[in-house]
Motif scaffolding. Structure first.
Motif, PDB file in Angstrom:
ATOM      1  N   ARG A 236      37.732  49.177 -37.325  1.00  0.00           N
ATOM      2  CA  ARG A 236      36.352  49.152 -36.839  1.00  0.00           C
ATOM      3  C   ARG A 236      36.330  48.948 -35.329  1.00  0.00           C
ATOM      4  O   ARG A 236      37.368  48.672 -34.718  1.00  0.00           O
ATOM      5  CB  ARG A 236      35.568  48.024 -37.531  1.00  0.00           C
ATOM      6  CG  ARG A 236      36.080  46.609 -37.211  1.00  0.00           C
ATOM      7  CD  ARG A 236      34.967  45.587 -37.454  1.00  0.00           C
ATOM      8  NE  ARG A 236      35.403  44.190 -37.413  1.00  0.00           N
ATOM      9  CZ  ARG A 236      35.559  43.484 -36.299  1.00  0.00           C
ATOM     10  NH1 ARG A 236      35.412  44.039 -35.112  1.00  0.00           N
ATOM     11  NH2 ARG A 236      35.910  42.209 -36.354  1.00  0.00           N
ATOM     12  N   THR A 237      35.152  49.100 -34.740  1.00  0.00           N
ATOM     13  CA  THR A 237      34.989  48.832 -33.319  1.00  0.00           C
ATOM     14  C   THR A 237      35.242  47.349 -33.048  1.00  0.00           C
ATOM     15  O   THR A 237      34.783  46.483 -33.800  1.00  0.00           O
ATOM     16  CB  THR A 237      33.558  49.246 -32.899  1.00  0.00           C
ATOM     17  OG1 THR A 237      33.491  50.663 -33.033  1.00  0.00           O
ATOM     18  CG2 THR A 237      33.244  48.858 -31.473  1.00  0.00           C
TER      19      THR A 237
ATOM     20  N   ILE B 164      43.624  48.420 -22.759  1.00  0.00           N
ATOM     21  CA  ILE B 164      42.660  49.363 -22.185  1.00  0.00           C
ATOM     22  C   ILE B 164      41.402  49.381 -23.056  1.00  0.00           C
ATOM     23  O   ILE B 164      41.492  49.453 -24.289  1.00  0.00           O
ATOM     24  CB  ILE B 164      43.285  50.772 -22.084  1.00  0.00           C
ATOM     25  CG1 ILE B 164      44.636  50.701 -21.356  1.00  0.00           C
ATOM     26  CG2 ILE B 164      42.342  51.735 -21.388  1.00  0.00           C
ATOM     27  CD1 ILE B 164      45.407  52.014 -21.307  1.00  0.00           C
ATOM     28  N   LEU B 165      40.254  49.304 -22.397  1.00  0.00           N
ATOM     29  CA  LEU B 165      38.971  49.417 -23.110  1.00  0.00           C
ATOM     30  C   LEU B 165      38.535  50.877 -23.072  1.00  0.00           C
ATOM     31  O   LEU B 165      38.964  51.641 -22.199  1.00  0.00           O
ATOM     32  CB  LEU B 165      37.909  48.547 -22.432  1.00  0.00           C
ATOM     33  CG  LEU B 165      38.272  47.066 -22.217  1.00  0.00           C
ATOM     34  CD1 LEU B 165      37.116  46.340 -21.509  1.00  0.00           C
ATOM     35  CD2 LEU B 165      38.608  46.379 -23.541  1.00  0.00           C
ATOM     36  N   ASN B 166      37.686  51.258 -24.017  1.00  0.00           N
ATOM     37  CA  ASN B 166      37.220  52.646 -23.969  1.00  0.00           C
ATOM     38  C   ASN B 166      35.977  52.747 -23.084  1.00  0.00           C
ATOM     39  O   ASN B 166      35.555  51.767 -22.472  1.00  0.00           O
ATOM     40  CB  ASN B 166      37.038  53.225 -25.372  1.00  0.00           C
ATOM     41  CG  ASN B 166      35.963  52.510 -26.151  1.00  0.00           C
ATOM     42  OD1 ASN B 166      35.163  51.785 -25.573  1.00  0.00           O
ATOM     43  ND2 ASN B 166      35.926  52.717 -27.446  1.00  0.00           N
ATOM     44  N   HIS B 167      35.383  53.951 -23.015  1.00  0.00           N
ATOM     45  CA  HIS B 167      34.299  54.202 -22.060  1.00  0.00           C
ATOM     46  C   HIS B 167      33.129  53.253 -22.252  1.00  0.00           C
ATOM     47  O   HIS B 167      32.436  52.919 -21.306  1.00  0.00           O
ATOM     48  CB  HIS B 167      33.841  55.661 -22.179  1.00  0.00           C
ATOM     49  CG  HIS B 167      33.228  55.943 -23.511  1.00  0.00           C
ATOM     50  ND1 HIS B 167      33.978  56.022 -24.659  1.00  0.00           N
ATOM     51  CD2 HIS B 167      31.943  56.109 -23.889  1.00  0.00           C
ATOM     52  CE1 HIS B 167      33.176  56.250 -25.695  1.00  0.00           C
ATOM     53  NE2 HIS B 167      31.943  56.306 -25.249  1.00  0.00           N
TER      54      HIS B 167
ATOM     55  N   GLY C 249      33.348  50.114 -23.308  1.00  0.00           N
ATOM     56  CA  GLY C 249      33.743  48.710 -23.150  1.00  0.00           C
ATOM     57  C   GLY C 249      34.333  48.077 -24.391  1.00  0.00           C
ATOM     58  O   GLY C 249      34.577  46.866 -24.414  1.00  0.00           O
ATOM     59  N   HIS C 250      34.584  48.869 -25.445  1.00  0.00           N
ATOM     60  CA  HIS C 250      35.227  48.302 -26.631  1.00  0.00           C
ATOM     61  C   HIS C 250      36.746  48.413 -26.514  1.00  0.00           C
ATOM     62  O   HIS C 250      37.260  49.233 -25.755  1.00  0.00           O
ATOM     63  CB  HIS C 250      34.706  48.980 -27.904  1.00  0.00           C
ATOM     64  CG  HIS C 250      33.282  48.620 -28.181  1.00  0.00           C
ATOM     65  ND1 HIS C 250      32.251  49.507 -28.061  1.00  0.00           N
ATOM     66  CD2 HIS C 250      32.733  47.428 -28.528  1.00  0.00           C
ATOM     67  CE1 HIS C 250      31.108  48.895 -28.315  1.00  0.00           C
ATOM     68  NE2 HIS C 250      31.375  47.626 -28.611  1.00  0.00           N
ATOM     69  N   VAL C 251      37.437  47.590 -27.307  1.00  0.00           N
ATOM     70  CA  VAL C 251      38.891  47.531 -27.212  1.00  0.00           C
ATOM     71  C   VAL C 251      39.481  48.832 -27.752  1.00  0.00           C
ATOM     72  O   VAL C 251      39.069  49.320 -28.813  1.00  0.00           O
ATOM     73  CB  VAL C 251      39.444  46.336 -28.021  1.00  0.00           C
ATOM     74  CG1 VAL C 251      40.969  46.335 -27.988  1.00  0.00           C
ATOM     75  CG2 VAL C 251      38.868  45.027 -27.484  1.00  0.00           C
TER      76      VAL C 251
ATOM     77  N   THR D 154      41.849  46.491 -36.666  1.00  0.00           N
ATOM     78  CA  THR D 154      42.375  47.394 -35.629  1.00  0.00           C
ATOM     79  C   THR D 154      41.276  48.356 -35.213  1.00  0.00           C
ATOM     80  O   THR D 154      40.453  48.764 -36.051  1.00  0.00           O
ATOM     81  CB  THR D 154      43.641  48.131 -36.135  1.00  0.00           C
ATOM     82  OG1 THR D 154      44.285  48.765 -35.025  1.00  0.00           O
ATOM     83  CG2 THR D 154      43.350  49.167 -37.208  1.00  0.00           C
ATOM     84  N   PRO D 155      41.212  48.700 -33.905  1.00  0.00           N
ATOM     85  CA  PRO D 155      40.158  49.619 -33.472  1.00  0.00           C
ATOM     86  C   PRO D 155      40.181  50.924 -34.268  1.00  0.00           C
ATOM     87  O   PRO D 155      41.241  51.466 -34.589  1.00  0.00           O
ATOM     88  CB  PRO D 155      40.487  49.860 -31.990  1.00  0.00           C
ATOM     89  CG  PRO D 155      41.177  48.594 -31.567  1.00  0.00           C
ATOM     90  CD  PRO D 155      42.000  48.187 -32.764  1.00  0.00           C
TER      91      PRO D 155
END
Ligand code: PMP
Length: 320
Positions: A246-247, A190-193, A195-197, A215-216
């Motif tokens: 990190r992002t 799932i990506l966040n709002h 578009g990042h992982v 890791t995100p």
């Protein structure tokens, strides 16, 4: 694990319900219950791992799970009359009463138990705590995963904070998991709002790139997973790896040397294919394999250095 669990499947098991240990089949709520309509609860997923030599179920990082649950209670104004230590004691007691001699899943739930539906004010609603323990095996159904990027996006903190295990949020995970499995994949990424992982439907995510783990970051709306924390600690202290929070861009996943998902139910499971592209050579990578092996020894209680992460529960002999 198999789908379609029902109370009848679990015969003589007990639950902790309304302050007492009762037969699971009698632990029922009224259809007016607030949490049933609005998802106003916080829960945990905890594993107990059967250690045959010691004859105990080792519950993994029990206190940390309850600390997270109590953080969720603060946000949802769930006023339950137990401290983290008391919740740990209640859990050990229930596991022992249920006499499990196999791997188990432990599901505590703090919820708005008020039988009141047309009311959206948390402050008006009474709360309760309940707990069940059930036999549990492999959750993802496969040792290596074929994943797809979900068309659903993770909820953002100002919508519903993803850093807590709030029941209602899981509609988000369930939509993603359902979409992925109906399309023939094992799990959704799932990506966040923006578009990042973010994470899997019930797992955190790591990449390995040039021997470094990434890791995100928690600010990217991931759940602060207890397995995530375990993997960070093991990678740093046992494997001497650098771990960066990190992002993460979506394209980094396709190009990584290894991708793995981590979670209480999912353990540490390599992603070998994403959106029909193999990750590296499409096989379990060396760092994933080392972490998996270490993790399985630790959660069962076979590594003395990490026994402080295991809370033993001894099954009581069945009285006939
Ligand atoms: N992300 C989500 C959305 C989850 O539901 C879970 C499972 N609790 C995880 C990550 C992994 O967390 P943990 O390692 O604490 O089980």
């Amino acid at each position: 694990m198999s789908t379609g669990q029902s109370t009848s499947q679990f015969g003589e098991l007990q639950a902790f319900f309304r302050g007492d240990y009762v037969p699971l089949k009698d632990a029922n709520v009224n259809i007016m219950t607030h949490a049933l309509h609005y998802g106003t609860g916080v829960f945990e997923g905890i594993r107990g791992n059967w250690n045959d030599e010691a004859g105990v179920v080792n519950i993994f990082r029990l206190r940390e799970h309850y600390e997270r649950l109590l953080r969720g209670c603060r946000l949802l104004m769930l006023d339950i009359p137990y401290t983290a230590d008391q919740l740990c004691d209640i859990t050990v007691e229930l596991v022992e009463r249920n006499g499990h001699r196999q791997d188990i899943y432990i599901r505590p739930l703090a919820y708005k138990s008020a039988e009141m539906v047309a009311n959206l004010k948390l402050q008006d609603l009474e709360s309760d705590f309940t707990l069940i323990t059930i036999p549990f095996g492999n959750y993802l159904g496969s040792d290596t995963l074929r994943c797809c990027t979900s068309s659903w996006r993770r909820v953002d903190d100002p919508m519903i904070p993803a850093r807590l295990k709030i029941s209602g949020i899981y509609v988000n995970s369930i939509l993603a998991k359902t979409e992925a499995t109906l399309a023939g994949f094992d799990e959704a990424i799932i990506l966040n709002h923006d578009g990042h992982v973010c994470e899997g439907s019930g797992e955190n995510l790591f990449l390995v790139v040039d021997g470094k783990m990434i890791t995100p970051a928690l600010e990217d709306n991931v759940l602060p997973g207890i397995t995530r924390d375990t993997v960070i600690q093991l990678a740093q202290s046992e494997l001497g790896l650098e771990v960066v929070e990190r992002t993460v861009d979506r394209s980094e996943l396709y190009l990584a040397d290894e991708v793995l998902l981590t979670g209480t139910a999912a353990h540490i499971t390599p992603v070998v294919e994403l959106d029909n592209r193999p990750i590296a050579d499409g096989k379990t990578g060396p760092i994933s394999a080392q972490l998996q092996k270490m993790y399985f020894d630790i959660v069962v209680g076979r590594n003395p250095k990490y026994l402080h992460w295991c809370t033993p529960a001894s099954p009581r002999p069945v009285v006939v």
